[in-house]
Scaffold this active site. Structure first.
Site, PDB file in Angstrom:
ATOM      1  CD1 TRP A 157       5.627  23.328 -16.016  1.00  0.00           C
ATOM      2  CD2 TRP A 157       5.242  25.018 -17.435  1.00  0.00           C
ATOM      3  NE1 TRP A 157       4.294  23.306 -16.351  1.00  0.00           N
ATOM      4  CE2 TRP A 157       4.026  24.331 -17.213  1.00  0.00           C
ATOM      5  CE3 TRP A 157       5.243  26.128 -18.298  1.00  0.00           C
ATOM      6  CZ2 TRP A 157       2.824  24.707 -17.821  1.00  0.00           C
ATOM      7  CZ3 TRP A 157       4.055  26.498 -18.897  1.00  0.00           C
ATOM      8  CH2 TRP A 157       2.866  25.785 -18.658  1.00  0.00           C
ATOM      9  CG  HIS A 177       4.780  20.342 -19.585  1.00  0.00           C
ATOM     10  ND1 HIS A 177       3.999  21.434 -19.856  1.00  0.00           N
ATOM     11  CD2 HIS A 177       5.845  20.449 -20.433  1.00  0.00           C
ATOM     12  CE1 HIS A 177       4.552  22.165 -20.819  1.00  0.00           C
ATOM     13  NE2 HIS A 177       5.670  21.598 -21.168  1.00  0.00           N
ATOM     14  NE  ARG A 203       6.241  20.732 -13.474  1.00  0.00           N
ATOM     15  CZ  ARG A 203       4.949  20.982 -13.532  1.00  0.00           C
ATOM     16  NH1 ARG A 203       4.365  21.649 -12.546  1.00  0.00           N
ATOM     17  NH2 ARG A 203       4.232  20.576 -14.548  1.00  0.00           N
ATOM     18  CD  GLN A 217       2.524  16.846 -16.138  1.00  0.00           C
ATOM     19  OE1 GLN A 217       2.770  16.887 -17.340  1.00  0.00           O
ATOM     20  NE2 GLN A 217       2.290  17.941 -15.437  1.00  0.00           N
ATOM     21  CB  VAL A 260      -4.909  25.099 -24.378  1.00  0.00           C
ATOM     22  CG1 VAL A 260      -4.492  23.649 -24.582  1.00  0.00           C
ATOM     23  CG2 VAL A 260      -4.559  25.585 -22.987  1.00  0.00           C
ATOM     24  CB  ALA A 314      -4.183  19.134 -25.105  1.00  0.00           C
TER      25      ALA A 314
HETATM   26  N1  PHE Z   1       1.178  20.708 -19.187  1.00  0.00           N
HETATM   27  C1  PHE Z   1       0.368  21.432 -18.248  1.00  0.00           C
HETATM   28  C2  PHE Z   1       1.047  21.430 -16.864  1.00  0.00           C
HETATM   29  O1  PHE Z   1       1.962  20.662 -16.652  1.00  0.00           O
HETATM   30  C3  PHE Z   1      -1.017  20.837 -18.139  1.00  0.00           C
HETATM   31  C4  PHE Z   1      -1.807  20.963 -19.401  1.00  0.00           C
HETATM   32  C5  PHE Z   1      -1.769  19.971 -20.386  1.00  0.00           C
HETATM   33  C6  PHE Z   1      -2.601  22.076 -19.636  1.00  0.00           C
HETATM   34  C7  PHE Z   1      -2.512  20.092 -21.539  1.00  0.00           C
HETATM   35  C8  PHE Z   1      -3.358  22.199 -20.784  1.00  0.00           C
HETATM   36  C9  PHE Z   1      -3.307  21.190 -21.725  1.00  0.00           C
HETATM   37  O2  PHE Z   1       0.696  22.186 -16.001  1.00  0.00           O
END
Ligand code: PHE
Length: 346
Positions: A157, A177, A203, A217, A260, A314
């Site tokens: 990221w 994100h 990004r 997103q 996570v 999530a």
């Molecule tokens: N934020 C992550 C991404 O942009 C996606 C994601 C969101 C993964 C929530 C796990 C839980 O790649």
């Protein structure tokens, strides 16, 4: 000069007006009786030279005549126009049954349409839509999500940084994100939580057919007592069927995201080839549509929740990606080129 002359003038004017049948003669009439060199104008101009009594009398009569002639002119013009339209219609020169000219109307951008469909789908399942800032603290975008400085996950990221510091806090950036909103939402409310967070992300990317430096997103977060991976799977399965069709199957595979545990990515079976393998799914039979997982207990503890009592899941998906799949669009860059030939198709 007498009012008698005005009466004669009025009679003359009315007689000739009654005989007029086209707009050109009507204009001649106007110049003749009401124009700058007409007798009436001459009379009006000469009023000041008359003795007081006569001036009053003639003045009133002349002004009344001017008004009367102007009204008669307007009525005649109106009558002629209506008559013309009638003849045109009778002769078939105006086709009143032709459809009207369409007024060009705007519409929602395909990414907005898909974003709304995604959000609506989760709203039906009891999620609430909220929003968060696009210019974000490093803290929410990374630190609070267990991605400290120098953590290799930051490579996924890379972003644009804002040259701004406050109160010794970490710098600001364009969020990469929508996940920072997991923490933002948990900080301001207590479980149970069910939210979706749509929004733009940025990004530092070399753009190509599947990567843009700006993307949309939709984040999802559910926290409550007794939430398990089964809830995550059930919710996302329902979503996939709603958006891509009842016959869709889903696949979860292990994936890594620092915020996570366990983490997964979700794929749907390719709706073009039904899993056989084709160019849309690049031969895989499956198309990856989002990252997901169970909220890391450390994050729950950091916002003051008891991780022994509460658990949550999530997920996060790219809206352009979903729109590309739904509409069979091959290049993500088309969304932001503002080419109406592309946009008008949706
Ligand atoms: N934020 C992550 C991404 O942009 C996606 C994601 C969101 C993964 C929530 C796990 C839980 O790649």
């Amino acid at each position: 000069m007498s009012t008698g002359e005005l009466q004669t003038l009025e009679a003359q004017a009315n007689d000739s007006l009654a005989a007029i049948a086209d707009e050109t003669s009507l204009e001649d009439w106007r110049v003749n009786y009401l124009g700058r060199r007409s007798r009436l104008t001459e009379i009006l101009r000469g009023l000041s030279a008359l003795p007081l009594e006569e001036r009053k009398q003639v003045g009133a009569a002349a002004n009344r005549l001017r008004e009367a002639l102007e009204t008669a002119l307007a009525e005649r013009r109106d009558m002629l126009r209506k008559r013309d339209v009638q003849t045109f219609i009778q002769q078939g020169r105006i086709d009143v049954t032709l459809p009207g000219r369409p007024i060009p109307m705007g519409r929602l951008h395909p990414v907005t349409q898909t974003q709304r469909d995604i959000v609506a789908c989760f709203e039906k399942m009891g999620f609430q839509a909220v929003e968060g800032p696009e210019v974000e603290w490093d803290y929410y975008n990374f630190e609070a999500l267990r991605i400290p400085e120098h953590h290799p996950a930051r490579d996924m990221w890379d972003t644009m940084w804002i040259d701004y510091h406050r109160d010794g806090r970490m710098p600001m950036l364009l969020r990469t994100h929508t996940s920072p909103n997991q923490v933002r939402v948990m900080e301001r409310q207590q479980p149970p939580i069910r939210v979706v967070v749509p929004g733009k992300c940025y990004r530092y990317e070399a753009t190509d057919a599947t990567h843009e430096w700006m993307l949309t997103q939709v984040e999802g977060l559910a926290v409550d007592e007794g939430i398990s991976m089964a809830d995550l799977k059930g919710t996302l399965y329902e979503f996939a069927q709603q958006l891509f069709g009842q016959e869709r199957r889903v696949r979860f595979r292990c994936d890594y995201f620092p915020f996570v545990e366990p983490g997964a990515d979700m794929s749907i079976d390719c709706f073009v080839c039904n899993g056989e393998g084709c160019s849309t799914c690049k031969g895989a039979g499956w198309i990856e549509i989002m990252g997901a997982g169970m909220v890391h207990p450390e994050i729950l503890a950091n916002v003051g929740y008891d991780p022994e009592r509460y658990t949550g899941f999530a997920f996060g998906m790219g809206v352009e990606r979903v729109a590309m799949l739904r509409h069979d669009i091959e290049d993500i860059r088309l969304f932001y080129q503002n080419d109406l030939r592309f946009l008008e198709q949706f």
